[in-house]
Enzyme design. Structure first.
Site, PDB file in Angstrom:
ATOM      1  N   HIS A 114       0.951  -1.081  -0.099  1.00 37.85           N
ATOM      2  CA  HIS A 114       0.029   0.370  -0.402  1.00 37.85           C
ATOM      3  C   HIS A 114       1.043   1.247   0.395  1.00 37.85           C
ATOM      4  O   HIS A 114       1.965   0.994   0.876  1.00 37.85           O
ATOM      5  CB  HIS A 114      -0.701   0.161   1.260  1.00 37.85           C
ATOM      6  CG  HIS A 114      -1.852   1.306   0.879  1.00 37.85           C
ATOM      7  ND1 HIS A 114      -1.632   2.101   2.552  1.00 37.85           N
ATOM      8  CD2 HIS A 114      -3.301   1.611   0.462  1.00 37.85           C
ATOM      9  CE1 HIS A 114      -2.897   3.315   2.393  1.00 37.85           C
ATOM     10  NE2 HIS A 114      -3.821   3.130   1.005  1.00 37.85           N
ATOM     11  N   SER A 115       0.469   1.759  -1.069  1.00 40.32           N
ATOM     12  CA  SER A 115       1.094   3.671  -0.791  1.00 40.32           C
ATOM     13  C   SER A 115       2.339   3.396  -0.734  1.00 40.32           C
ATOM     14  O   SER A 115       2.346   2.498  -1.792  1.00 40.32           O
ATOM     15  CB  SER A 115       0.884   4.044   0.418  1.00 40.32           C
ATOM     16  OG  SER A 115       1.314   5.914   0.068  1.00 40.32           O
ATOM     17  N   ILE A 116       3.560   4.185  -0.189  1.00 35.07           N
ATOM     18  CA  ILE A 116       5.077   3.929   0.121  1.00 35.07           C
ATOM     19  C   ILE A 116       5.202   2.580   0.103  1.00 35.07           C
ATOM     20  O   ILE A 116       6.529   2.743  -0.769  1.00 35.07           O
ATOM     21  CB  ILE A 116       5.582   4.903   0.773  1.00 35.07           C
ATOM     22  CG1 ILE A 116       6.567   4.884   0.321  1.00 35.07           C
ATOM     23  CG2 ILE A 116       5.560   5.049   2.178  1.00 35.07           C
ATOM     24  CD1 ILE A 116       7.167   5.880  -1.592  1.00 35.07           C
TER      25      ILE A 116
END
Length: 922
Positions: free
Chosen positions: A242-244
């Protein structure tokens, strides 16, 4: 999860019995299969769920935790050692029933949070971990290094910064519709609650925010090492991020792609070359970030990029709140060959800030040759989701999409499935026969290997067979493994004399058929492919003296010329205060090729002068070995693709290296005739290997005066086998020394004490015991040949450690990477410890001689018996001369001290990227 300890009934106290009876009066509970509200649990939303009366939303599972990777570093203040770079990993296994899915799932959290986000939602609903556990997956949840339970004691190496404020969370994640910073935000409907400060669900969400490190380079390097180590322990896995957190599966796909089954990214934040600060939704351009495109540390590009500045960029100038500006590579774009080996999927919510810029990531990957599936949830009728979509109200509906994606990654069309089913039925009898064939079913190994050689072929194709075989022998704790219906791998060094000894009757197996040459369309068996030992002796005997230590050392002046050229070229590379790192893997390969061609033909192609490959010579040689490795793994393919009469009739050409070698031989014969014609006769002895070969191959039976079949075979052995293997050995020696500066310094002190100067003579090197120990140890740990050396059991059979007598015709092999790591080599055989070859403090001369003799007998680096590598003295001459010369001339350090090498095993085990900084010594 709580662990239950069962006691013997006689030990129960009366109170315990009463308690259990009372407990039994309550109805049993089964968690609801969906996110529908449980009416009996209505008062347990969010923080209220901490009440013991609230029933858990998670399914029952078994939980263990581990710390993977890490290393000790000294702390000068505390005067002790600290563990750094370790990775916290939780292992979750379904409590009800066994693991049903073939690949585990590894979850990577985003920035400002930890792995707990995958367990449940802020309003205490079931999270993705439970969803996938309920469907039979093994689940692994990590805390990224420096974060959560992977927090580091190296405070200077991992400085921390604030992750996110509550206001950033509102604007970008939970209530973007309130600020309307980008038009798609108005579609956001799925956050459970108001998504603002004071809402209990929002407050529970923000309470889990934690700092993250500002040293992203250090974090990426430690995640590479620890992440690949985790995957090597659990096997190929799906990576869900998820995300970074999506940055780390990218790194692992580059570092160890063979261990990544699929790369599934939820709202990935690996925007090429930039980031959008704050709430990630304001227009006006991004902030520079990720200089390697998707990462802060180097990843593999093709053509290679030695520095971020090699990546030429172009900007998509359109930048609006609805569609952000992207930075791509200028055409022609470099490819990402390692990352492209792994299926990549991206998910984006229709109301998330990511819907405005995830196209930057997707298009960059596609431009670099990566196959990407981009699933925009709004386009498949899943609406209203923001950035933390796996925590939102419809999180399990999205998880179902995720599961379908995993099936799609490894799935087959129905027509292929039906065809496979029909083929399976027709081959059922053969499979049963293969399983019981020659009684080999008694030995452990990969399940597929009981029925077919396909497992071995696929494992060789993975380029990591050497590591996999070490792991398999240790996992099964067995000296014998089954690798195919008629093939066993043996790790016990006691079998070396029996299998590879002289006159033991063990002939080479059919795996070597792949190494036969094709000359003018006809198959010509080579020294490597011939099975008959008597014929092999007949072929090699005329030139045996050419490879003796005495003869080889006579070529020392030719090697000195090449060592001097290498030092000059490296000196040119290292000049200046800002000299770029030097790829020593490449330069040692160029040196090895120039040396063997110089020794064979008295001239080179000029690889070191060019600083790279010439006319694709090296790349074609590697491609040839890549094909031969696969053909050797499935010998029947050698026949159908190379050895059968139909192919011989249709293809009248010669292998590329055969044609090239024949041309060199013909040129030399012409030179000799011209020389002899003008001088009348020649009294000079051989000046290079080709002259020695021509002298040995003279024949009255051929109009040319030479036995051309022998000349081609002898010369090809040098051309095709004399450089790559030596380069592997040279890289291994250099790598282990630069990774262990204390031992490098110890070796340098020995060299200085001997008052050596460049060029270092062979005779001088033989008086340096620590140099000898370092080279022996490096070659032990990284032998050039990475596949097992197959032999066929002769009449009379072979008795195995369990007493079973293997029937004649069974194929057995021993792999140097496995055999060279046995206990006979002493303490910690996986570690680089040159001192194991030296006399220990309490050891007598006789004890040391006996111990090292046993170690040498168990060392399979150069093969064994009459088929051992004939060119080993050439390799020794090159290695023993160039290693001290390099250390005398340069201070050599890794450009990235935390870097780990990646080996590619296609017959030879190649190390392709060893970036070093060279400082000329005064």
């Amino acid at each position: 999860m709580m662990q239950l300890r069962w006691c013997h009934p006689s030990s129960f106290h009366l109170f315990t019995i009463i308690f259990l009876v009372a407990l039994a009066a309550f109805p049993t509970y089964a968690a609801p299969p969906t996110n529908q509200t449980d009416p009996t649990n209505a008062g347990c939303v969010g923080l209220k769920g901490v009440n013991p009366r609230c029933r858990p939303q998670e399914i029952a599972y078994h939980r263990e935790y581990f710390y993977i990777g890490g290393r000790y570093v000294p702390d000068p203040v505390l005067r002790g050692n600290l563990v750094v770079d370790q990775l916290y990993v939780e292992k979750l296994i379904p409590a009800a029933g066994r693991v049903k899915q073939p690949y585990p799932l590894v979850f990577f959290h985003g920035g400002g949070s930890a792995g707990n986000v995958w367990l449940q939602t802020p309003d205490n609903r079931r999270g993705w971990a439970s969803y996938f556990l309920d469907r039979g997956y093994a689940v692994y949840i990590i805390d990224q290094t420096s974060v959560g339970r992977s927090t580091q004691e190296d405070l200077a190496g991992y400085p921390l910064r604030i992750g996110a404020t509550a206001e950033i969370a509102q604007i970008g994640f939970t209530a973007p519709e309130l600020t309307n910073s980008y038009p798609q935000s108005q579609l956001h409907t799925q956050w459970p609650g108001k998504g603002t400060i004071g809402d209990p669900i929002f407050d529970a969400f923000v309470a889990q925010f934690i700092p993250l490190t500002s040293n992203l380079t250090r974090q990426e390097l430690s995640m590479r090492a620890s992440g690949c180590e985790l995957l090597s322990l659990i096997g190929p896995s799906y990576l869900i991020s998820h995300s970074i957190g999506a940055l780390h599966p990218i790194l692992l796909s580059d570092q160890c792609p063979q261990l990544v089954a699929g790369n599934i990214n939820v709202e990935p934040t690996t925007i090429p070359f930039q980031t959008f600060t704050g709430s990630a939704n304001s227009s006006g351009g991004g902030t520079p970030a990720r200089p390697w495109g998707l990462t802060n540390t180097r990843i593999t590009y093709d053509p290679p990029a030695n520095a971020p500045t090699d990546l030429k960029r172009v900007n998509n100038e359109t930048d609006t709140p609805a569609l952000r500006s992207c930075i791509y590579q200028a055409e022609p774009a470099r490819k990402l060959p390692q990352i492209a080996k792994v299926p990549y999927v991206a998910l984006t919510g229709e109301a998330s800030p990511h819907i405005t810029y995830d196209q930057c990531i997707v298009n960059y990957l596609r431009q670099a040759g990566v196959k990407v599936d981009w699933i925009k949830l709004g386009e498949i009728s899943i609406h209203g989701n923001g950035h933390f979509l796996f925590l939102e109200k419809n999180n399990l509906e999205i998880a179902a999409v995720e599961r379908k994606m995993q099936s799609a990654i490894v799935g087959l069309p129905w027509s292929a499935i039906l065809l496979l089913g029909a083929a399976t039925l027709s081959l059922l009898f053969q499979a049963i026969r293969n399983y019981f064939y020659r009684g080999l079913h008694r030995y452990p190994g990969p399940f597929l290997a009981n029925f077919t050689n396909l497992w071995y072929l696929l494992d060789v194709r993975s380029n990591q067979h050497h590591h996999h075989l070490i792991h398999l022998h240790r996992r099964h704790n067995s000296p014998v493994l089954r690798l195919g219906p008629n093939t066993l791998s043996i790790s016990q060094s006691d079998f070396l004399p029996q299998i590879y000894g002289v006159s033991t009757g063990f002939l080479k197996s059919e795996m070597y058929d792949a190494f036969a040459n094709r000359v003018n369309g006809q198959i010509a068996h080579s020294s490597l492919s011939i099975q008959d030992p008597k014929l092999h002796v007949k072929i090699r005997k005329p030139i045996t003296s050419a490879y003796s230590l005495t003869t080889v050392t006579a070529y020392e002046p030719l090697v000195d010329q090449m060592v001097s050229k290498l030092i000059v070229r490296l000196g040119e590379m290292s000049r200046g205060l800002r000299a770029e790192p030097c790829n020593m893997a490449l330069w040692l390969r160029l040196y090895a090729h120039d040396v063997i061609l110089h020794l064979t033909f008295s001239h080179t192609l000029g690889f070191m002068d060019a600083g790279g490959d010439i006319d694709g010579f090296i790349s074609k040689l590697d491609g040839n070995l890549n094909s031969l490795a696969l053909l050797s793994a499935m010998p029947r393919m050698s026949y159908w693709l190379k050895l059968n009469p139909v192919v011989a009739h249709l293809r009248k050409d010669s292998h590329m290296f055969v044609g090239w070698t024949v041309k060199r031989i013909q040129e030399r014969i012409k030179e000799r005739h011209e020389k002899y014609s003008s001088a009348g006769s020649s009294t000079d002895g051989p000046i290079d290997f080709l002259d020695a070969f021509l002298d040995a191959a003279q024949s009255d039976d051929d109009p040319s005066g030479y036995n051309f079949a022998l000349l081609i075979d002898w010369t090809l052995v040098n051309v095709m086998g004399g450089a790559d293997t030596t380069a592997v050995a040279l890289r291994a020696v250099l790598w282990f020394l630069v990774k262990d500066p204390s031992r490098k310094e110890k070796l340098l002190q020995e060299i200085h004490s001997a008052r050596l100067r460049v060029p270092v003579s062979w005779k001088q090197t033989q008086k340096l015991p620590y140099l000898d120990a370092c080279i022996k140890e490096a070659l032990r740990l990284c032998p050039a040949i990475g596949l097992g050396l197959g032999r066929k059991v002769p009449a009379g059979g072979l008795q195995m450690p369990d007493g079973y007598m293997l029937p004649a015709g069974t194929n057995v092999s021993m792999n140097a990477w496995v055999v060279n790591r046995q206990d006979i080599f002493g303490h910690d055989p996986d570690a680089f410890i040159p001192e194991r070859w030296l006399r220990q403090g309490d050891e007598t001369v006789e004890q040391h001689r006996d111990r090292t003799y046993q170690m040498k007998r168990a060392d399979l680096t150069f093969g064994g018996g009459s088929r051992a590598c004939t060119g080993r003295y050439i390799a020794f001459l090159e290695i023993y001369k160039v290693v001290p010369a390099l250390l005398l001339e340069f201070d050599i350090e890794l450009a990235d001290p935390l870097a780990e090498w990646v080996t590619i095993n296609r017959w030879t085990v190649r190390q392709n990227d060893i970036q070093c900084r060279l400082q000329p010594r005064k």
